[in-house]
Write an enzyme that holds these catalytic residues in place. Structure first.
Site, PDB file in Angstrom:
ATOM      1  N   HIS A  28      35.213  61.054  83.959  1.00 60.20           N
ATOM      2  CA  HIS A  28      33.921  61.149  84.651  1.00 60.20           C
ATOM      3  C   HIS A  28      33.113  62.330  84.099  1.00 60.20           C
ATOM      4  O   HIS A  28      31.917  62.230  83.859  1.00 60.20           O
ATOM      5  CB  HIS A  28      34.116  61.408  86.147  1.00 60.20           C
ATOM      6  CG  HIS A  28      34.773  60.289  86.905  1.00 60.20           C
ATOM      7  ND1 HIS A  28      36.007  60.425  87.508  1.00 60.20           N
ATOM      8  CD2 HIS A  28      34.369  59.028  87.182  1.00 60.20           C
ATOM      9  CE1 HIS A  28      36.328  59.308  88.121  1.00 60.20           C
ATOM     10  NE2 HIS A  28      35.352  58.435  87.948  1.00 60.20           N
ATOM     11  N   SER A 176      42.172  57.745  85.138  1.00 58.44           N
ATOM     12  CA  SER A 176      41.697  56.890  86.222  1.00 58.44           C
ATOM     13  C   SER A 176      41.945  57.605  87.540  1.00 58.44           C
ATOM     14  O   SER A 176      42.961  58.308  87.690  1.00 58.44           O
ATOM     15  CB  SER A 176      42.480  55.565  86.219  1.00 58.44           C
ATOM     16  OG  SER A 176      42.292  54.886  87.447  1.00 58.44           O
TER      17      SER A 176
HETATM   18  P1  AMP Z   1      34.805  54.920  88.756  1.00 56.74           P
HETATM   19  O1  AMP Z   1      34.616  56.160  89.556  1.00 56.74           O
HETATM   20  O2  AMP Z   1      36.241  54.610  88.455  1.00 56.74           O
HETATM   21  O3  AMP Z   1      34.017  53.752  89.287  1.00 56.74           O
HETATM   22  O4  AMP Z   1      34.182  55.219  87.326  1.00 56.74           O
HETATM   23  C1  AMP Z   1      32.874  55.702  87.177  1.00 56.74           C
HETATM   24  C2  AMP Z   1      32.495  55.658  85.722  1.00 56.74           C
HETATM   25  O5  AMP Z   1      33.418  56.433  84.960  1.00 56.74           O
HETATM   26  C3  AMP Z   1      32.539  54.228  85.124  1.00 56.74           C
HETATM   27  O6  AMP Z   1      31.479  54.075  84.204  1.00 56.74           O
HETATM   28  C4  AMP Z   1      33.867  54.214  84.417  1.00 56.74           C
HETATM   29  O7  AMP Z   1      33.927  53.300  83.341  1.00 56.74           O
HETATM   30  C5  AMP Z   1      33.931  55.638  83.919  1.00 56.74           C
HETATM   31  N1  AMP Z   1      35.319  56.009  83.616  1.00 56.74           N
HETATM   32  C6  AMP Z   1      36.391  55.897  84.434  1.00 56.74           C
HETATM   33  N2  AMP Z   1      37.501  56.303  83.794  1.00 56.74           N
HETATM   34  C7  AMP Z   1      37.123  56.658  82.539  1.00 56.74           C
HETATM   35  C8  AMP Z   1      37.804  57.144  81.399  1.00 56.74           C
HETATM   36  N3  AMP Z   1      39.125  57.355  81.404  1.00 56.74           N
HETATM   37  N4  AMP Z   1      37.089  57.392  80.275  1.00 56.74           N
HETATM   38  C9  AMP Z   1      35.755  57.174  80.255  1.00 56.74           C
HETATM   39  N5  AMP Z   1      35.044  56.728  81.296  1.00 56.74           N
HETATM   40  C10 AMP Z   1      35.728  56.471  82.426  1.00 56.74           C
END
Ligand code: AMP
Length: 274
Positions: A28, A176
């Site tokens: 993030h 994640s």
């Molecule tokens: P989330 O909070 O999981 O919905 O993710 C928010 C944003 O962060 C989304 O655009 C995801 O694709 C991105 N994101 C989550 N994990 C990663 C990662 N390991 N590397 C790059 N971007 C990420």
């Protein structure tokens, strides 16, 4: 939020937006840092969107820590955190949804019915609220990135979608928010995902182009790790998200694996660094 953004736009400021569900990790933060480089103002939303979770999924236990998140965002140079309550995002009587039809059919669309409808709906709403010039997404959720890009094109939305590479732990595990669910021995099994993607790239480097053959070897590797239950391993076109049999160009290997109770996803575009 709309008034703030509109005022900034009138002054000629460029707004970059990073939508998230919070519980930040380096993946993030990297999106926020890159967004900062591309704009005058970075807006991050933290919203665990109920419409993208299925009835048996982890909505209620999804990790949350607003205090920690806001400190991390501030350190990354974020200007605004948008943190709306459910009652404002989906008030009583809410009934409008966005559905990107084709690219959401395969992969996670098969195992999580309604998931992408929730994602595209909330992103359309957030884009209207935040009024960004650009929005930044991680390619860790590759199908989500493709679906959002398609929605923006199809609905003539006035912003650019930027996709950035997956950020990984030192041992290769894709970062994640759900990794906190993993116990030590489960985390070790989770490494079979990146190992299988590396194996797939190695087979490709050796000249293998049959999707079925690469998938079968990747499957074997993951099945050999304890606690793993494969949801899917597929090789598809990076634009259409449709399965392909023979890898010619622009191919993505994508996988979703349950490690005990935790569903992990990862992917790799053939020919790119891993
Ligand atoms: P989330 O909070 O999981 O919905 O993710 C928010 C944003 O962060 C989304 O655009 C995801 O694709 C991105 N994101 C989550 N994990 C990663 C990662 N390991 N590397 C790059 N971007 C990420």
């Amino acid at each position: 939020m709309q008034k703030y953004s509109e005022a900034l736009r009138c002054e000629g400021g460029k707004i970059a937006f990073v939508p998230t569900m919070g519980y930040f990790h380096e993946g993030h933060i990297e999106l926020m840092r890159q967004a900062k480089k591309m704009s005058d103002c970075v807006v991050v939303s933290i919203y665990v969107n109920p419409t993208q979770f299925g009835p048996k999924e982890d909505l209620s236990r999804y990790p949350r820590d607003f205090e920690r998140d806001s400190k991390m965002a501030e350190e990354a140079g974020v200007d605004v955190i948008f943190f709306p309550p459910n009652t404002e995002m989906y008030p009583e009587g809410y009934q409008t949804y966005v559905n990107v039809e084709e690219v959401t059919k395969n992969l996670c669309g098969l195992s999580r019915p309604g998931h992408f409808r929730g994602v595209t709906t909330v992103c359309a709403k957030l884009f209207n609220i935040v009024k960004p010039h650009i929005a930044v997404f991680g390619k860790k959720d590759y199908q989500q990135y493709v679906a959002i890009k398609k929605m923006v094109t199809d609905l003539n939305m006035d912003l650019d979608i930027i996709g950035l590479p997956t950020v990984r732990e030192a041992d290769g595990l894709a970062m994640s928010s759900r990794n906190v669910y993993l116990k030590d021995n489960e985390r070790l099994s989770g490494l079979s995902l990146i190992a299988s993607l590396r194996l797939a790239q190695k087979l490709y480097d050796q000249g293998e182009r049959s999707a079925a053959k690469i998938i079968s070897e990747a499957r074997q590797l993951i099945q050999n790790a304890p606690y793993t239950d494969i949801d899917y391993i597929k090789i598809c076109d990076t634009g259409t998200m449709k399965d392909i049999e023979k890898i010619e160009k622009n191919a993505l290997i994508a996988l979703a694996v349950k490690v005990s109770q935790t569903r992990l996803i990862d992917n790799h575009v053939f020919g790119e660094n891993i």
